[in-house]
Scaffold this motif. Structure first.
Motif, PDB file in Angstrom:
ATOM      1  N   VAL A 221      39.141  65.507  20.804  1.00 43.62           N
ATOM      2  CA  VAL A 221      37.819  65.563  20.170  1.00 43.62           C
ATOM      3  C   VAL A 221      37.897  64.837  18.834  1.00 43.62           C
ATOM      4  N   ALA A 222      36.832  64.099  18.498  1.00 36.64           N
ATOM      5  CA  ALA A 222      36.790  63.426  17.197  1.00 36.64           C
ATOM      6  C   ALA A 222      35.346  63.337  16.728  1.00 36.64           C
ATOM      7  N   HIS A 223      35.176  63.285  15.425  1.00 30.33           N
ATOM      8  CA  HIS A 223      33.858  62.981  14.873  1.00 30.33           C
ATOM      9  C   HIS A 223      33.918  61.592  14.249  1.00 30.33           C
ATOM     10  N   VAL A 302      30.468  51.002  11.024  1.00 35.14           N
ATOM     11  CA  VAL A 302      31.365  51.524   9.978  1.00 35.14           C
ATOM     12  C   VAL A 302      32.701  52.024  10.523  1.00 35.14           C
ATOM     13  N   THR A 303      32.807  52.193  11.854  1.00 34.07           N
ATOM     14  CA  THR A 303      34.078  52.643  12.442  1.00 34.07           C
ATOM     15  C   THR A 303      34.771  51.581  13.278  1.00 34.07           C
ATOM     16  N   GLY A 304      34.005  50.581  13.752  1.00 35.11           N
ATOM     17  CA  GLY A 304      34.589  49.569  14.632  1.00 35.11           C
ATOM     18  C   GLY A 304      34.830  50.067  16.043  1.00 35.11           C
ATOM     19  N   ASP A 326      42.942  58.031  13.808  1.00 37.01           N
ATOM     20  CA  ASP A 326      42.745  56.583  13.895  1.00 37.01           C
ATOM     21  C   ASP A 326      41.406  56.138  13.309  1.00 37.01           C
ATOM     22  N   VAL A 327      40.481  57.084  13.137  1.00 37.37           N
ATOM     23  CA  VAL A 327      39.129  56.726  12.686  1.00 37.37           C
ATOM     24  C   VAL A 327      39.145  56.400  11.194  1.00 37.37           C
TER      25      VAL A 327
END
Length: 447
Positions: A221-223, A302-304, A326-327
């Motif tokens: 999970v990531a935001h 903004v994150t690519g 990684d974000v």
């Protein structure tokens, strides 16, 4: 990985999905109404199927026709985009029953978060901060009066099955509450076939902050940070930016962590957005959107990270291609929704586009499916394109946005470009000092 994806949508989002599939080596099927026979996504897709007449009810919302198109073309997955059937639990369930993958969450999660009352109860149980208000549906006026006395006026009456501001009324006193309840019930019943209501404390000048989340079937999970969607007219977003000018790094990390933990606890799969009202340093849950958002490109900027690509990978059972560590957030991005509308009255402006020239240069992206000679049909949403600008910081982003709006040419119809040309020179907007009522106040002042 899927061999063929059917795109159950139209316009710029259908083209956006096609492009992601094409880059991944996946064949696409475009479905379209008779009014969209010459649409760009229809021209570019590997195959196309006409699913009905112009009316969305008879075409883009026609589940049997879409299932038939899947069977005719051999599509093994469906991407719903946003709007139309993207948050239709029944559609997700039917696809599953036919052995076709729905590129989105489960029907159960769509159903749960689509019910605003149950969504709020679920959010509370997962540790997400909520606006004070009713714990469930308001069934009587007496019950509403009691909740209002506990939370204090003003209060906001909302449709449990609502969206887009329909079935939503503000009451600033007991006298106004009775009228607000009856009006909201009637609107909710007409719009959603469900007159269930709930109530919340009405916040005076909050910002609308949403957090993009993503989860796969392997426990990851990531935001992807937040978007500020406070520039709204009649509860409809007009311009979004990321990151929010109102938050600092610590607040961003805190709310992102809360949301990620909640999504993991929910067992959610795919992309989703948790929406909040933000006032005086506090976040209050509004709702969860269980689909791709219109404004996803600013998060990509903004994150690519290609969010649509990740959606497809996750639906195919693969792991996300990154972890939270990684974000990295880089610079600032703003999106303007270019609509085929009169910039003063907001009346729809369908018709034929005579000239179409998009801006370009470093940090400029335009998501649109229109072209010179294309006729904007009168049957659907008025969005014709999204101007997305990215800069190393907010000031550079604003300068690039002004230049891009000056270059953007759409002749033959009226558009909202002149409105944005005004907004980017307003001191409040330049300073990032605005809230969800600011734009409507601005429009009244300049009427």
């Amino acid at each position: 990985m899927f061999e063929k994806v059917l795109i159950a949508n139209r316009g710029e989002i259908a083209l956006r999905i096609h492009r992601a599939c094409r880059e991944m080596g996946i064949k696409t099927v475009a479905v379209h109404s008779t009014a969209d026979a010459d649409a760009m996504h229809v021209r570019l897709a590997n195959e196309s199927v006409c699913i009905g007449p112009p009316s969305a009810t008879d075409s883009y919302l026609n589940i049997p026709a879409i299932i038939s198109a899947c069977e005719i073309t051999g599509a093994d997955a469906v991407h719903p985009g946003y709007g139309f059937l993207s948050e239709n639990a029944k559609f997700a369930d039917i696809l599953k029953a036919h052995g076709i993958t729905f590129i989105g969450p489960s029907g159960d999660h769509i159903r749960l978060m689509g019910d605003k009352i149950q969504a709020k109860v679920t959010a509370k149980s997962l540790g997400i901060p909520c606006v004070p208000g009713s714990d469930g549906a308001i069934t009587t006026d007496e019950q509403a009066y009691k909740v209002a006395e506990e939370t204090g006026y003003p209060v906001l009456v909302k449709a449990a099955a609502g969206g887009g501001g329909r079935g939503m009324k503000v009451a600033r006193s007991r006298g106004e509450l009775s009228s607000a309840l009856s009006t909201a019930r009637a609107e909710a019943k007409a719009a959603f076939g469900d007159d269930a209501l709930y109530m919340e404390k009405y916040l005076g000048q909050p910002r609308h902050i949403e957090v993009q989340v993503i989860a796969d079937s392997h426990g990851n999970v990531a935001h992807l940070g937040e978007r500020d969607c406070s520039l709204q007219r009649r509860h409809q977003k007009v311009l979004e930016e990321s990151p929010s000018p109102a938050l600092n790094t610590a607040q961003r990390a805190e709310i992102g962590g809360i949301v990620s933990k909640a999504i993991k606890g929910l067992g959610y799969l795919g992309v989703g957005t948790i929406e909040f009202l933000y006032e005086d340093g506090q976040f209050f849950f509004i709702e969860m959107n269980t689909r791709l958002q219109v404004e996803h490109p600013i998060t990509e900027a903004v994150t690519g990270i290609d969010i649509v690509r990740e959606q497809i990978r996750i639906a195919a059972g693969m792991e996300m291609s990154f972890t939270q560590d990684d974000v990295e957030f880089s610079g600032h991005a703003i999106e303007c929704r270019i609509n085929a509308e009169d910039p003063k009255t907001f009346a729809p402006s369908p018709g034929t586009i005579k000239d179409f020239h998009t801006p370009g240069g470093l940090g400029v992206r335009v998501d649109s499916a229109v072209y010179s000679g294309y006729r904007i049909p009168p049957y659907y949403d008025s969005l014709i394109g999204k101007l997305v600008v990215h800069g190393r910081n907010r000031n550079e982003c604003l300068m690039r946005l002004r230049r891009s709006l000056h270059e953007f040419v759409i002749d033959g119809i009226k558009t909202t470009i002149p409105l944005f040309q005004e907004l980017v020179n307003e001191p409040d907007f330049i300073n990032g000092e605005y809230h969800i009522h600011w734009l409507e106040d601005f429009l009244k002042k300049n009427a």
